[in-house]
Write a protein that holds these residues in place. Structure first.
Motif, PDB file in Angstrom:
ATOM      1  N   LEU A 361       0.546  -1.165  -0.261  1.00 20.84           N
ATOM      2  CA  LEU A 361      -0.062  -0.087   0.090  1.00 20.84           C
ATOM      3  C   LEU A 361       0.770   1.597   0.021  1.00 20.84           C
ATOM      4  O   LEU A 361       0.768   2.271  -0.330  1.00 20.84           O
ATOM      5  CB  LEU A 361      -0.748  -0.019   1.001  1.00 20.84           C
ATOM      6  N   GLU A 362       2.115   1.266   0.741  1.00 22.74           N
ATOM      7  CA  GLU A 362       2.761   2.508   1.215  1.00 22.74           C
ATOM      8  C   GLU A 362       3.226   2.686  -0.468  1.00 22.74           C
ATOM      9  O   GLU A 362       3.357   3.935  -0.368  1.00 22.74           O
ATOM     10  CB  GLU A 362       4.494   2.626   1.888  1.00 22.74           C
ATOM     11  N   ASN A 363       3.902   1.700  -1.287  1.00 20.40           N
ATOM     12  CA  ASN A 363       4.697   1.209  -2.809  1.00 20.40           C
ATOM     13  C   ASN A 363       3.282   1.614  -4.058  1.00 20.40           C
ATOM     14  O   ASN A 363       3.397   1.841  -4.722  1.00 20.40           O
ATOM     15  CB  ASN A 363       5.638   0.538  -3.011  1.00 20.40           C
ATOM     16  N   ASN A 364       2.107   2.071  -3.924  1.00 24.03           N
ATOM     17  CA  ASN A 364       0.915   2.985  -3.990  1.00 24.03           C
ATOM     18  C   ASN A 364       0.436   1.565  -5.170  1.00 24.03           C
ATOM     19  O   ASN A 364       0.905   1.387  -6.451  1.00 24.03           O
ATOM     20  CB  ASN A 364       1.134   3.894  -4.639  1.00 24.03           C
ATOM     21  N   TRP A 365       1.228   0.135  -4.680  1.00 21.70           N
ATOM     22  CA  TRP A 365       0.841  -1.116  -5.484  1.00 21.70           C
ATOM     23  C   TRP A 365      -0.151  -1.558  -5.601  1.00 21.70           C
ATOM     24  O   TRP A 365      -1.150  -2.034  -6.656  1.00 21.70           O
ATOM     25  CB  TRP A 365       2.421  -1.893  -5.575  1.00 21.70           C
ATOM     26  N   LEU A 366      -1.075  -1.508  -4.692  1.00 19.69           N
ATOM     27  CA  LEU A 366      -3.134  -1.894  -4.825  1.00 19.69           C
ATOM     28  C   LEU A 366      -3.821  -0.607  -5.086  1.00 19.69           C
ATOM     29  O   LEU A 366      -3.346   0.068  -4.173  1.00 19.69           O
ATOM     30  CB  LEU A 366      -3.048  -2.836  -3.197  1.00 19.69           C
ATOM     31  N   GLN A 367      -3.901  -0.648  -6.349  1.00 20.97           N
ATOM     32  CA  GLN A 367      -4.231   0.730  -6.701  1.00 20.97           C
ATOM     33  C   GLN A 367      -6.137  -0.105  -6.750  1.00 20.97           C
ATOM     34  O   GLN A 367      -6.828   1.666  -7.180  1.00 20.97           O
ATOM     35  CB  GLN A 367      -4.516   1.035  -8.314  1.00 20.97           C
ATOM     36  N   HIS A 368      -6.430  -0.568  -6.195  1.00 24.55           N
ATOM     37  CA  HIS A 368      -8.135  -1.262  -5.985  1.00 24.55           C
ATOM     38  C   HIS A 368      -8.344  -0.311  -5.012  1.00 24.55           C
ATOM     39  O   HIS A 368      -7.927  -0.377  -3.500  1.00 24.55           O
ATOM     40  CB  HIS A 368      -8.142  -2.749  -5.935  1.00 24.55           C
ATOM     41  N   GLU A 369      -9.913   0.097  -5.011  1.00 29.86           N
ATOM     42  CA  GLU A 369     -10.490   1.021  -3.841  1.00 29.86           C
ATOM     43  C   GLU A 369      -9.690   0.211  -2.321  1.00 29.86           C
ATOM     44  O   GLU A 369     -10.614   1.162  -1.740  1.00 29.86           O
ATOM     45  CB  GLU A 369     -11.779   1.404  -4.602  1.00 29.86           C
ATOM     46  N   LYS A 370     -10.792  -1.195  -2.712  1.00 26.91           N
ATOM     47  CA  LYS A 370     -10.838  -1.954  -1.720  1.00 26.91           C
ATOM     48  C   LYS A 370     -10.211  -2.577  -1.000  1.00 26.91           C
ATOM     49  O   LYS A 370      -9.685  -3.024   0.260  1.00 26.91           O
ATOM     50  CB  LYS A 370     -11.971  -3.277  -2.178  1.00 26.91           C
ATOM     51  N   ALA A 371      -8.847  -2.429  -1.358  1.00 26.36           N
ATOM     52  CA  ALA A 371      -7.697  -2.953  -0.919  1.00 26.36           C
ATOM     53  C   ALA A 371      -7.217  -2.394   0.307  1.00 26.36           C
ATOM     54  O   ALA A 371      -6.921  -3.167   1.086  1.00 26.36           O
ATOM     55  CB  ALA A 371      -5.878  -2.912  -2.051  1.00 26.36           C
ATOM     56  N   HIS A 372      -7.624  -1.892   0.521  1.00 24.26           N
ATOM     57  CA  HIS A 372      -7.090  -1.091   2.135  1.00 24.26           C
ATOM     58  C   HIS A 372      -7.807  -1.174   3.303  1.00 24.26           C
ATOM     59  O   HIS A 372      -7.713  -0.670   4.409  1.00 24.26           O
ATOM     60  CB  HIS A 372      -5.698   0.615   1.921  1.00 24.26           C
ATOM     61  N   THR A 373      -9.339  -1.555   2.968  1.00 29.87           N
ATOM     62  CA  THR A 373     -10.278  -1.791   3.833  1.00 29.87           C
ATOM     63  C   THR A 373     -10.409  -3.249   4.057  1.00 29.87           C
ATOM     64  O   THR A 373      -9.571  -3.981   3.581  1.00 29.87           O
ATOM     65  CB  THR A 373     -11.965  -2.130   2.921  1.00 29.87           C
ATOM     66  N   GLU A 374     -10.727  -3.473   5.638  1.00 27.09           N
ATOM     67  CA  GLU A 374     -10.296  -4.844   6.042  1.00 27.09           C
ATOM     68  C   GLU A 374     -11.282  -5.823   5.115  1.00 27.09           C
ATOM     69  O   GLU A 374     -10.268  -7.192   4.942  1.00 27.09           O
ATOM     70  CB  GLU A 374     -11.380  -4.438   7.411  1.00 27.09           C
ATOM     71  N   GLU A 375     -12.438  -5.699   5.222  1.00 28.69           N
ATOM     72  CA  GLU A 375     -13.095  -6.828   3.594  1.00 28.69           C
ATOM     73  C   GLU A 375     -12.223  -6.501   2.388  1.00 28.69           C
ATOM     74  O   GLU A 375     -11.485  -8.750   2.115  1.00 28.69           O
ATOM     75  CB  GLU A 375     -14.255  -6.482   3.210  1.00 28.69           C
ATOM     76  N   GLY A 376     -11.012  -6.224   1.877  1.00 28.25           N
ATOM     77  CA  GLY A 376     -10.310  -6.295   1.039  1.00 28.25           C
ATOM     78  C   GLY A 376      -9.179  -7.569   1.420  1.00 28.25           C
ATOM     79  O   GLY A 376      -8.573  -8.204   0.578  1.00 28.25           O
TER      80      GLY A 376
END
Lengths: 398, 495
Positions: A361-376
């Motif tokens: 996430l820090e490296n902005n590798w996961l671009q998906h909106e749900k990626a940083h949510t718990e469900e993701g």
């Protein structure tokens, strides 16, 4: 009345699509994480996923799950050929090389720190299922040893030496064996890059005659042998053999400490896909490189350590589900390597998983909106079952 | 000769009718020929005899026309059916008054002992077989099942005749009426019962031959139903002796439809008039009508056609529904509501009610639940534990190793993700058969079914709507001869 529900699509890229799948109704797409807005959460995530301790010697239990940085110059020196290709791509993308500190590597480091160099070299075998991180743990160890100024003898993938070889020459040294000039020369080049400073110090203790015109005198530095191997490709395999022999002999004298790191050591005792001209198969012993390497892996020398990895990924004729040393090495290999210390490398534990996700996430590798949510995160956890390799591949799509 | 009708399009019911279309002489000739072949008594012999060149396969155009039944005929059928039902009830030992259609079907499928019947009933000894060629009995062929030897011949004769008729007329389905048992009480009307059950070997064979229960096609099995359900509704003659039609709307062509529209519109006008009166008096109040409209639906076009025994067009149907909706929007009294109610059918809101097993508890007190699932040829059984960490084990192997493909793991993830219970359950399952994708689908179904025990009813309904609880009916289609695959034809070559 009942909320709208849609059929579940199968492709990964539709999996976490917002509004497509949630039974709570369509969600508005959320903005991706913006570093500029909130610094505090990123600091916190940094605390989880990164550590400032860049010396492997000082890594301890508290650093488990955290990534440490290796500078690019070090990378070029220490790992000219050792890193797995996907990791190399990741390094190129992120412009930095970060390795995660994990428990198996820490355990090995502990053993290595407490080795008694008077005793014969101890063999450590890293084993585990596919994608759990054996090769990267090996790289962690190599980095440590390089920092500690050991001589690194790193064979990145022994499987490459037993398959897909175009040119097999009959060995000049021993008629029964076969030479692999290409592989040997490539390896010699990388070896030279990795251990530049040692090559001039170590002196050869025998005279080696290459052909009618060239020979290496006793007492000349090892660099000459390596040069000879690189330039005269026909003699590369023999050069490798000489290097191995000399190193083994001289490490026992205590001049330097030797680390033998072989990835995919089960290739040494398996089968090969190489054939002679008359289409009869070649056993590994008949390859000069393998023969010499086997001698290296025996624990009849002192002053160093042998760290090995068994892997199914490049192996030949082994079932996919095999990951135990017994299954992969076969009876012959197991007997030869016995006794050794097995170290299991398993999937991430929750803390490590979290750290890995934060790093991406820090490296902005996961671009998906749900990626940083718990469900993701839960979805990723389920889909990859905390397997590092799979997680990396999954995240590549996001 | 009396020509009771040929039923067209209907299922071959248990009561079969033989249509007397064939000329008498031809019948006789073939009958003799058939009788000669009877001595062997084997089935295949008889059949072979049937395919004699005398049997022509010309299209019987007359038979294709929809046959109409006379009113008397239908009435007679109804009487016979009722009597037969009473006899069946007697045989079953139930009360004839309260013998419902379900009981009829149940007894038909179960079968009962014929002997019981014969022992109980004061019946003349079965001795005389009415002549099969006798057409005066309403073209019914009597057959009987006995335990004596000569009757066996009669039976085989019967079989023979039946099949001879059936095979001779190749155009259209034929209805063969068999009276089973020596059905000759003084009235001459027959009982209608089916007997399967405890009889001697050859008769049992005869029955299974005549009424093979091994038929996969349910509509081909013998049934016994009220004639109203079997014979399609037909309109009686619409005009009298002088040629004048009875109904005033006869010349519109769709008299029942237009009369219904007329009636409905009359009601609408009446209701509007009443509404105006109420408004004038100031007693008008808004009444909500929605309660009788929820949970029911209008008749579909086919049902309306069936009710009116008339063909309708789509526009007619739409017009009618619009009129009815207009009527129902107005405040109505009870008569009008009853009128509207005639055209509505109830619809169950929760159309699928399947049993939810209660949770089971194992030795440690952990709640668990099992479920089974199928997809193509894969069978799976899953055991879902109440508390866990999201581990899934398939045939003893971790799901990551068993399904290296992400798509399969997504399938496994679907039920949990849907219910938001991703890391909360442990699953152990076994699966066999099929390929990787069908195994994944089967496990998914099994897991969803097992999960039903842990969740609320609403969530079960959501899962059902999401398609998690339905077995996928798609199976591999068979390859047809003359084609390369199920659908693919061979390459067409011009020459």
């Amino acid at each position: 009345s009942l909320p709208p529900v849609l059929r579940f699509p199968c492709a990964v890229h539709q999996l976490l699509d917002p509004g497509r799948f949630s039974h709570l109704g369509t969600q508005a797409p959320q903005c991706p994480v913006a570093h500029l807005d909130n610094q505090v959460p990123t600091e916190r995530t940094r605390a989880i996923s990164r550590t400032l301790e860049n010396d492997p010697a000082k890594h301890g239990e508290q650093h488990v799950g955290q990534h440490y940085n290796i500078s690019i110059q070090e990378l070029k020196t220490v790992f000219p050929h050792g890193l797995p290709p996907r990791f190399v791509m990741q390094v190129k993308t992120f412009n930095e090389a970060c390795l995660m500190v994990r428990k198996p590597a820490l355990e090995l480091l502990h053993y290595l720190k407490n080795t008694n160099f008077a005793h014969p070299a101890v063999r450590y075998v890293l084993y585990g299922e596919k994608g759990t991180g054996k090769t990267l743990s090996l790289c962690h160890i190599i980095h440590f040893c390089a920092k500690q100024d050991w001589l690194i003898l790193h064979i990145p993938d022994a499987h490459l030496w037993v398959k897909n070889c175009r040119d097999l020459l009959q060995s000049t040294y021993n008629k029964q064996r076969f030479d692999q000039p290409l592989e040997a020369s490539i390896w010699l080049k990388n070896f030279k890059t990795a251990n530049e400073r040692f090559l001039s110090q170590i002196k050869v203790q025998d005279k080696y005659v290459w052909n009618k015109r060239e020979s290496t005198e006793k007492g000349s530095p090892l660099a000459e042998v390596v040069e000879q191997g690189i330039m005269r490709v026909r003699n590369a395999t023999d050069a490798v053999g000489i290097v191995l022999k000399e190193l083994k002999r001289q490490s026992s004298l205590g001049v330097f400490r030797l680390l033998v790191a072989v990835d995919g050591v089960n290739a040494l005792w398996g089968r090969t896909t190489l054939k002679r001209e008359d289409k009869s198969p070649i056993t590994p012993e008949e390859l000069a490189l393998i023969y010499n390497l086997r001698k290296m892996v025996k624990n009849d020398w002192q002053g160093g350590a042998i760290v090995l990895t068994v892997s199914q990924t490049g192996s030949l004729f082994k079932p996919r589900k095999a990951y135990l040393p017994q299954e992969l090495l076969g009876k012959e290999g197991f007997d030869t390597l016995d006794p050794f210390i097995p170290i299991l490398v398993s999937n991430y534990n929750p803390k490590e998983f979290e750290g890995c996700i934060q790093y991406y996430l820090e490296n902005n590798w996961l671009q998906h909106e749900k990626a940083h949510t718990e469900e993701g995160k839960k979805e990723l956890l389920f889909l990859s079952n905390r397997n590092p390799g799979l997680l990396e591949r999954l995240c590549a799509y996001l | 000769m009396a020509a009771p009708s040929v039923s067209c399009g209907a299922a071959v019911p248990y009561r079969l009718f033989l249509a007397g279309r064939v000329s008498f002489a031809r019948e006789q000739g073939l009958w003799k020929a058939a009788a000669s072949g009877l001595q062997t008594g084997t089935r295949c012999q008889i059949l072979r005899l049937k395919h004699s060149p005398a049997v022509t396969t010309t299209k019987n155009v007359a038979a294709l026309r929809r046959e109409s039944y006379t009113v008397d005929f239908i009435k007679k059928q109804i009487e016979e059916f009722n009597i037969g039902k009473r006899h069946l009830a007697n045989m079953m030992g139930e009360d004839p008054e309260t013998f419902t259609q379900e009981d009829v079907d149940a007894s038909l499928s179960m079968g009962f002992s014929r002997q019981e019947y014969w022992n109980g009933l004061p019946c003349p000894p079965p001795g005389d077989l009415p002549d099969p060629r006798d057409r005066t009995q309403g073209s019914c062929i009597a057959g009987r099942f006995f335990t004596s030897g000569p009757a066996g011949e009669a039976l085989t004769e019967l079989i023979h005749v039946v099949f001879w008729r059936l095979l001779e007329k190749t155009a259209g389905p034929y209805v063969v009426h068999l009276r089973l048992g020596a059905v000759l009480p003084p009235g001459g009307e027959g009982h209608l019962e089916t007997c399967r059950g405890d009889m001697c070997q050859e008769h049992r064979r005869a029955i299974t031959y005549l009424f093979p229960s091994g038929l996969f096609e349910k509509r081909a099995r013998p049934i016994m139903k009220h004639p109203e359900e079997i014979f399609p509704k037909q309109r009686a003659v619409q005009w009298g002796e002088d040629g004048r039609p009875f109904h005033f709307l006869f010349y519109t062509g769709k008299q029942s439809y237009y009369s219904l529209m007329h009636e409905a519109y009359g009601k609408v006008l009446h209701a509007e008039e009443r509404q105006d009166q109420l408004r004038a008096k100031g007693l008008f109040s808004e009444k909500s009508k929605s309660k009788d409209l929820i949970g029911s639906r209008w008749l579909i076009k086919e049902e309306l056609e069936e009710m009116l025994v008339e063909k309708l067009s789509d526009q007619d149907y739409a017009q009618f529904i619009r009129l009815l909706e207009r009527l129902s929007a107005l405040p109505c009294d009870a008569a009008e509501e009853e009128f509207v109610g005639r055209f509505r059918r109830t619809v169950t809101v929760q159309s699928k009610k399947h049993l939810i097993e209660p949770l089971q508890y194992d030795e440690q007190g952990m709640a668990f639940s099992t479920g089974q699932g199928k997809r193509k040829t894969a069978n799976a059984e899953a055991v879902v534990y109440g508390h866990g960490s999201g581990k899934i084990e398939i045939n003893g192997v971790d799901y990551l190793l068993y399904f290296p493909v992400t798509q399969d793991r997504e399938q496994l993830m679907f039920p949990f993700h849907f219910l938001d219970r991703l890391g909360k359950h442990d699953v152990t399952c076994t699966v066999s058969g099929g390929g990787r994708s069908s195994q994944a689908g089967a496990i998914r179904l099994a897991m969803s079914r097992a999960l039903c025990s842990f969740i609320t009813e609403d969530e079960v309904e959501w899962m059902r709507q999401a398609g998690l609880l339905t077995t996928d009916p798609r199976v591999r289609e068979r390859k047809k001869p003359g084609q390369e695959g199920a659908r693919r034809k061979f390459t067409w070559k011009k020459r």
